[in-house]
Write a protein that holds these residues in place. Structure first.
Motif, short mmCIF file in Angstrom:
data_model
loop_
_atom_site.label_atom_id
_atom_site.label_comp_id
_atom_site.label_asym_id
_atom_site.label_seq_id
_atom_site.Cartn_x
_atom_site.Cartn_y
_atom_site.Cartn_z
N ALA A 1 0.86 -1.19 0.00
CA ALA A 1 0.00 0.00 0.00
C ALA A 1 0.89 1.24 0.00
N ALA A 2 1.21 1.74 -1.18
CA ALA A 2 2.08 2.91 -1.32
C ALA A 2 1.28 4.19 -1.14
N GLY A 3 1.88 5.17 -0.49
CA GLY A 3 1.26 6.48 -0.34
C GLY A 3 0.22 6.57 0.76
N LEU A 4 0.24 5.66 1.71
CA LEU A 4 -0.73 5.68 2.81
C LEU A 4 -0.15 6.50 3.97
N ALA A 5 -0.90 7.49 4.44
CA ALA A 5 -0.45 8.35 5.54
C ALA A 5 -0.63 7.64 6.88
N ILE A 6 0.35 7.82 7.75
CA ILE A 6 0.36 7.20 9.07
C ILE A 6 0.73 8.27 10.10
N GLU B 1 -0.38 4.79 19.73
CA GLU B 1 -1.44 4.54 18.78
C GLU B 1 -0.96 4.93 17.39
N LEU B 2 -1.00 3.98 16.47
CA LEU B 2 -0.76 4.25 15.06
C LEU B 2 -2.11 4.45 14.40
N VAL B 3 -2.25 5.53 13.63
CA VAL B 3 -3.49 5.78 12.90
C VAL B 3 -3.17 5.75 11.41
N PHE B 4 -3.77 4.81 10.72
CA PHE B 4 -3.57 4.62 9.29
C PHE B 4 -4.71 5.29 8.55
N ASP B 5 -4.42 6.19 7.62
CA ASP B 5 -5.45 6.93 6.88
C ASP B 5 -5.89 6.10 5.67
N ALA B 6 -6.62 5.04 5.96
CA ALA B 6 -7.04 4.09 4.93
C ALA B 6 -8.02 4.71 3.94
N GLY B 7 -8.93 5.56 4.40
CA GLY B 7 -9.93 6.15 3.52
C GLY B 7 -9.30 6.96 2.39
N ALA B 8 -8.35 7.82 2.73
CA ALA B 8 -7.68 8.63 1.70
C ALA B 8 -6.88 7.74 0.76
N PRO C 1 -20.95 7.05 4.45
CA PRO C 1 -19.51 7.18 4.66
C PRO C 1 -18.78 5.89 4.30
N ARG C 2 -17.48 6.02 4.08
CA ARG C 2 -16.66 4.85 3.75
C ARG C 2 -16.63 3.90 4.95
N PHE C 3 -16.69 2.59 4.70
CA PHE C 3 -16.68 1.61 5.79
C PHE C 3 -15.43 1.73 6.65
N LEU C 4 -14.25 1.80 6.02
CA LEU C 4 -13.01 2.01 6.76
C LEU C 4 -12.44 3.36 6.36
N ASP C 5 -12.16 4.20 7.34
CA ASP C 5 -11.56 5.49 7.08
C ASP C 5 -10.23 5.55 7.81
N GLU C 6 -10.22 6.00 9.03
CA GLU C 6 -9.00 5.97 9.83
C GLU C 6 -8.99 4.68 10.65
N ILE C 7 -7.87 4.00 10.64
CA ILE C 7 -7.73 2.75 11.40
C ILE C 7 -6.74 2.99 12.53
N PRO C 8 -7.23 3.08 13.78
CA PRO C 8 -6.32 3.25 14.91
C PRO C 8 -5.91 1.89 15.48
N ILE C 9 -4.65 1.74 15.73
CA ILE C 9 -4.15 0.53 16.39
C ILE C 9 -3.41 0.97 17.64
N ARG C 10 -3.98 0.67 18.79
CA ARG C 10 -3.39 1.05 20.08
C ARG C 10 -2.62 -0.16 20.62
N PHE C 11 -1.41 0.08 21.04
CA PHE C 11 -0.55 -1.02 21.50
C PHE C 11 0.41 -0.51 22.56
N GLY C 12 0.98 -1.45 23.29
CA GLY C 12 1.94 -1.11 24.34
C GLY C 12 3.34 -1.56 23.98
N ILE C 13 4.30 -0.76 24.38
CA ILE C 13 5.72 -1.10 24.25
C ILE C 13 6.24 -1.30 25.66
N SER C 14 6.66 -2.51 25.97
CA SER C 14 7.14 -2.81 27.31
C SER C 14 8.66 -2.96 27.35
N ASP C 15 9.28 -3.25 26.22
CA ASP C 15 10.72 -3.48 26.18
C ASP C 15 11.39 -2.43 25.28
#
Length: 119
Positions: A19-24, A64-71, A83-97
């Motif tokens: 997926a080229a050109g996807l904003a994050i 949290e990484l937010v992928f601008d899938a709609g654009a 509206p588009r089914f998927l627009d912004e996709i947030p992925i919340r995660f933890g970094i422990s190490d």
């Protein structure tokens, strides 16, 4: 200085291609605060040209990484719903190490996505 770093790879599973050109956008969450750290865009290989969070800036915490899938889908000509089914996709995660490499890939199609902790 921590040696860990954060990367991603976005694959368009409907096209079977990167997926080229996807904003994050990357945020760090601290309590109720959401601090934007960086905005990037994927290259022709579906990756960012540099780590999203490089060595030296990497720290334990919640992100949290937010992928601008709609654009991205609009730009590649996917017929838009309103509206588009998927627009912004947030992925919340933890970094422990803070010494580890965290890789958070996204497998994307117009109607679904998946992610996992990669290597």
């Amino acid at each position: 200085m921590p040696d860990g770093y954060l990367t991603t790879h976005v694959l368009d599973t409907a096209l079977g291609a990167p997926a080229a050109g996807l904003a994050i956008t990357l945020y760090r969450l601290e309590g109720a605060n959401r601090l934007m750290l960086v905005q990037m865009q994927t290259n022709a290989d579906g990756r960012t040209d540099t780590p999203i969070l490089p060595k030296g800036q990497f720290a334990a915490g919640t992100y949290e990484l937010v992928f601008d899938a709609g654009a991205y889908l609009d730009a590649r000509g996917t017929p838009a719903e309103e509206p588009r089914f998927l627009d912004e996709i947030p992925i919340r995660f933890g970094i422990s190490d803070p010494e580890a490499h965290y890789h958070v890939p996204l497998l994307l199609s117009p109607f679904g996505y998946s992610t996992y902790r990669g290597s």
